[in-house]
Design an enzyme around this catalytic site. Structure first.
Site, short mmCIF file in Angstrom:
data_model
loop_
_atom_site.label_atom_id
_atom_site.label_comp_id
_atom_site.label_asym_id
_atom_site.label_seq_id
_atom_site.Cartn_x
_atom_site.Cartn_y
_atom_site.Cartn_z
N ASP A 289 0.82 -1.22 0.00
CA ASP A 289 0.00 0.00 0.00
C ASP A 289 0.85 1.26 0.00
O ASP A 289 0.66 2.17 -0.82
CB ASP A 289 -0.93 0.00 1.22
CG ASP A 289 -2.18 -0.83 0.98
OD1 ASP A 289 -2.16 -1.67 0.08
OD2 ASP A 289 -3.16 -0.63 1.72
N ASN B 172 -3.54 -2.75 -5.22
CA ASN B 172 -4.73 -3.18 -4.48
C ASN B 172 -5.02 -2.27 -3.29
O ASN B 172 -5.65 -2.67 -2.33
CB ASN B 172 -4.52 -4.63 -3.98
CG ASN B 172 -5.83 -5.32 -3.64
OD1 ASN B 172 -6.89 -4.95 -4.13
ND2 ASN B 172 -5.75 -6.32 -2.78
N ARG C 92 -14.57 -3.27 -5.37
CA ARG C 92 -15.00 -2.34 -4.32
C ARG C 92 -15.63 -1.08 -4.92
O ARG C 92 -15.15 -0.55 -5.92
CB ARG C 92 -13.82 -1.97 -3.41
CG ARG C 92 -13.26 -3.16 -2.67
CD ARG C 92 -11.96 -2.87 -1.96
NE ARG C 92 -12.11 -1.94 -0.84
CZ ARG C 92 -11.11 -1.54 -0.07
NH1 ARG C 92 -9.88 -1.99 -0.30
NH2 ARG C 92 -11.32 -0.70 0.92
N SER D 285 -17.40 4.28 3.81
CA SER D 285 -15.99 4.46 4.13
C SER D 285 -15.70 5.91 4.49
O SER D 285 -16.25 6.83 3.88
CB SER D 285 -15.12 4.05 2.93
OG SER D 285 -13.76 4.35 3.17
N SER D 286 -14.80 6.10 5.45
CA SER D 286 -14.34 7.45 5.79
C SER D 286 -13.30 7.95 4.80
O SER D 286 -12.95 9.13 4.81
CB SER D 286 -13.73 7.44 7.20
OG SER D 286 -12.54 6.66 7.22
N ASP E 55 -9.61 -2.18 11.61
CA ASP E 55 -8.54 -3.04 11.13
C ASP E 55 -7.96 -3.95 12.21
O ASP E 55 -7.00 -4.69 11.95
CB ASP E 55 -7.42 -2.21 10.50
CG ASP E 55 -7.80 -1.71 9.12
OD1 ASP E 55 -8.67 -2.33 8.48
OD2 ASP E 55 -7.23 -0.69 8.67
N LYS F 292 -14.27 -4.22 2.23
CA LYS F 292 -12.80 -4.17 2.21
C LYS F 292 -12.28 -5.03 1.06
O LYS F 292 -12.97 -5.24 0.07
CB LYS F 292 -12.25 -4.63 3.57
CG LYS F 292 -12.74 -3.78 4.74
CD LYS F 292 -12.20 -2.37 4.66
CE LYS F 292 -12.60 -1.54 5.88
NZ LYS F 292 -12.03 -0.17 5.84
N GLU F 293 -11.03 -5.53 1.19
CA GLU F 293 -10.44 -6.34 0.13
C GLU F 293 -11.30 -7.55 -0.20
O GLU F 293 -11.29 -8.07 -1.31
CB GLU F 293 -9.03 -6.78 0.51
CG GLU F 293 -7.97 -5.70 0.37
CD GLU F 293 -7.98 -4.69 1.51
OE1 GLU F 293 -7.06 -3.88 1.56
OE2 GLU F 293 -8.90 -4.71 2.36
N ARG G 269 -15.20 -9.06 4.75
CA ARG G 269 -14.49 -9.55 5.92
C ARG G 269 -15.43 -10.11 7.00
O ARG G 269 -14.95 -10.50 8.07
CB ARG G 269 -13.61 -8.45 6.53
CG ARG G 269 -12.38 -8.14 5.67
CD ARG G 269 -11.51 -7.08 6.31
NE ARG G 269 -10.34 -6.81 5.49
CZ ARG G 269 -9.52 -5.77 5.68
NH1 ARG G 269 -9.75 -4.92 6.67
NH2 ARG G 269 -8.48 -5.60 4.88
N HIS H 146 -5.00 -9.28 3.32
CA HIS H 146 -3.91 -9.30 4.30
C HIS H 146 -4.40 -9.43 5.72
O HIS H 146 -3.80 -10.14 6.53
CB HIS H 146 -3.05 -8.04 4.13
CG HIS H 146 -3.82 -6.75 4.20
ND1 HIS H 146 -3.43 -5.70 5.00
CD2 HIS H 146 -4.96 -6.33 3.58
CE1 HIS H 146 -4.28 -4.69 4.85
NE2 HIS H 146 -5.21 -5.06 4.00
N ARG H 147 -5.50 -8.76 6.07
CA ARG H 147 -6.01 -8.85 7.44
C ARG H 147 -6.57 -10.25 7.73
O ARG H 147 -6.42 -10.77 8.85
CB ARG H 147 -7.10 -7.81 7.68
CG ARG H 147 -6.69 -6.37 7.45
CD ARG H 147 -5.80 -5.83 8.51
NE ARG H 147 -5.38 -4.47 8.19
CZ ARG H 147 -4.21 -3.94 8.51
NH1 ARG H 147 -3.32 -4.66 9.18
NH2 ARG H 147 -3.90 -2.71 8.17
N LYS I 244 0.65 -6.75 1.53
CA LYS I 244 -0.08 -5.50 1.30
C LYS I 244 0.14 -4.51 2.42
O LYS I 244 0.24 -3.30 2.19
CB LYS I 244 -1.57 -5.79 1.14
CG LYS I 244 -2.41 -4.57 0.78
CD LYS I 244 -3.86 -4.95 0.55
CE LYS I 244 -4.63 -3.78 -0.04
NZ LYS I 244 -4.72 -2.65 0.87
#
Length: 430
Positions: free
Chosen positions: A48, A89, A120, A164-165, A309, A336-337, A340, A383-384, A410
């Site tokens: 990122d 990404n 997204r 999203s913020s 996160d 998210k990616e 989740r 990744h998370r 990421k």
């Protein structure tokens, strides 16, 4: 590449937290928007943050980097014309740069991750840019996105914060540079308000004035401002450290993580509070977290909106807690990616966890005895999810194989290296 996570009874060791991805990307952008030379100490290196480096170079910033710092000569409010920008990404990088692209006559953000970022939505930011007089071509709010700007104008702007913020952050970076003053009204709810606090903190450090309401639902932004060249120091990253701390919590451990500021504005700092609520023996003093885990945890209820996160890591710990845990107000995890909530819980269930989902909730019926494991699971290129599933694998009775685990790069390329140094039994396989 895949990774095999084998049962690991204990972890022990000490290291410094990874530098914050969120602060690094914001400092890189603030430095690029300044006319002059800024220095960022201890910047993060991840897919990122490297995407932001690559894109601001394409827009005309000059970067010189060594092991300790990066020196950036910015382009101010005059980015160089680029026909294409590739953010990889990185959703936040895309959205921040969509705002700055309003100064360009014609630029296309390409789609190199159709199965992740390519899915997204960005409609709310696209609508807001239209209010600035910017023309945007898109495919139902998704990449590839073509922006035809050049003459953005300030004024009254409305933007939804319900997904999203990052849309709001993009406008907060852009509007100080416009000729006109701006008023930004946030519609509906604002997700991840704490992250807006990080954006405002960085903007203030860069010499930008923004008048925000106490609830972050309205902003007055004077126009004709200029970003100042500054020196910045990046703090340690709580989102990445959350999985390490959760891993220490579910095992017999003696783990110390340094560079985690006690008074940080990162919402994911709540991982420390949640683990303490779960009964994990830990201290947090002088920017150092020390976990002496015994594998015994209690169930919790937690509003996850301010710590988006870190929620997946919290859930991974709750898999082994005594009782039923509930993580609520987390619908934005779906955008998210991957999804989740649905995607992550499906993989947890494969491993033997007892979990339920609601539209905006994750419910975990803990199994203190551990989960069966012994399966191959799909991390959905996220990744998370990769990091959180690894935590579960450490307490599984049989190894877990996590597919495509290299996507952890990421945000945290050294994740498995750090876990191995603590004694985790993990192995890469092709």
């Amino acid at each position: 590449m895949d990774v095999i996570v084998k049962p690991t009874p204990s972890l022990k060791g000490q290291f410094g937290a990874l530098s914050s991805k969120n602060y690094t990307t914001r400092y890189l952008l603030a430095a690029a928007l300044a006319e002059g030379t800024s220095t960022i100490y201890y910047p993060a290196h991840s897919e990122d943050s490297d995407a932001m480096r690559r894109c601001i170079k394409d827009l005309g910033a000059v970067l010189e980097e060594d092991d300790e710092k990066i020196v950036i000569t910015g382009f101010g409010r005059h980015p160089r014309q680029a026909s294409e920008l590739n953010v990889g990404n990185a959703g936040a990088v895309l959205r921040f740069l969509m705002g700055i692209a309003a100064f360009l006559p014609d630029v296309t953000f390409v789609n190199t991750y159709p199965e992740s970022l390519g899915k997204r939505p960005h409609d709310d930011l696209i609508d807001a840019l239209g209010q600035l007089g910017v023309e945007v071509e898109h495919r139902q709010g998704r990449l590839p996105i073509r922006i035809r700007g050049g003459q953005p104008r300030g004024g009254k702007i409305k933007v939804s914060g319900s997904v999203s913020s990052q849309y709001l952050s993009a406008l907060l970076f852009l509007t100080p540079l416009l000729e006109e003053d701006s008023e930004i009204e946030v519609l509906h709810d604002l997700k991840s308000k704490v992250v807006i606090g990080q954006t405002l903190e960085v903007l203030e450090q860069a010499g930008i004035t923004i008048h925000a309401s106490d609830d972050y639902m309205s902003f007055k932004v004077p126009g004709r401002q200029a970003y100042q060249a500054r020196n910045y120091t990046v703090q340690g990253d709580y989102p990445g450290s959350a999985a390490i701390l959760a891993a220490a919590a579910v095992t017999q451990s003696d783990v110390t993580v340094e560079r985690l500021m006690v008074n940080s504005k990162q919402g994911e700092r709540a991982i420390v509070d949640v683990l303490q609520m779960m009964g994990v023996p830990l201290t947090h003093e002088q920017d150092t977290v020390h976990v002496q885990g015994n594998g015994k945890l209690k169930a919790v209820e937690f509003d996850g909106d301010a710590a988006t996160d870190a929620v997946l890591a919290m859930v991974a710990a709750a898999v082994f807690a005594e009782g039923t845990s509930r993580f609520y107000n987390v619908e934005n995890l779906r955008y998210k990616e991957c999804d989740r909530i649905t995607d992550y819980l499906a993989e947890l269930a494969k491993a033997g966890a007892r979990v339920e989902e609601r539209q905006a909730e994750i419910i975990v019926h803990g199994r203190p005895e551990g989960v069966e494991g012994g399966v191959e699971i799909n991390a959905h290129f996220d990744h998370r999810v990769i990091m959180a599933l690894t935590v579960v694998g450490l307490r599984a009775q049989q190894p877990l194989v996590i597919r495509d685990a290299h996507h952890v790069a990421k945000s945290y390329p050294q994740y498995f290296e750090h876990l191995s140094a603590l004694g985790a039994n993990v192995e890469w396989v092709k």
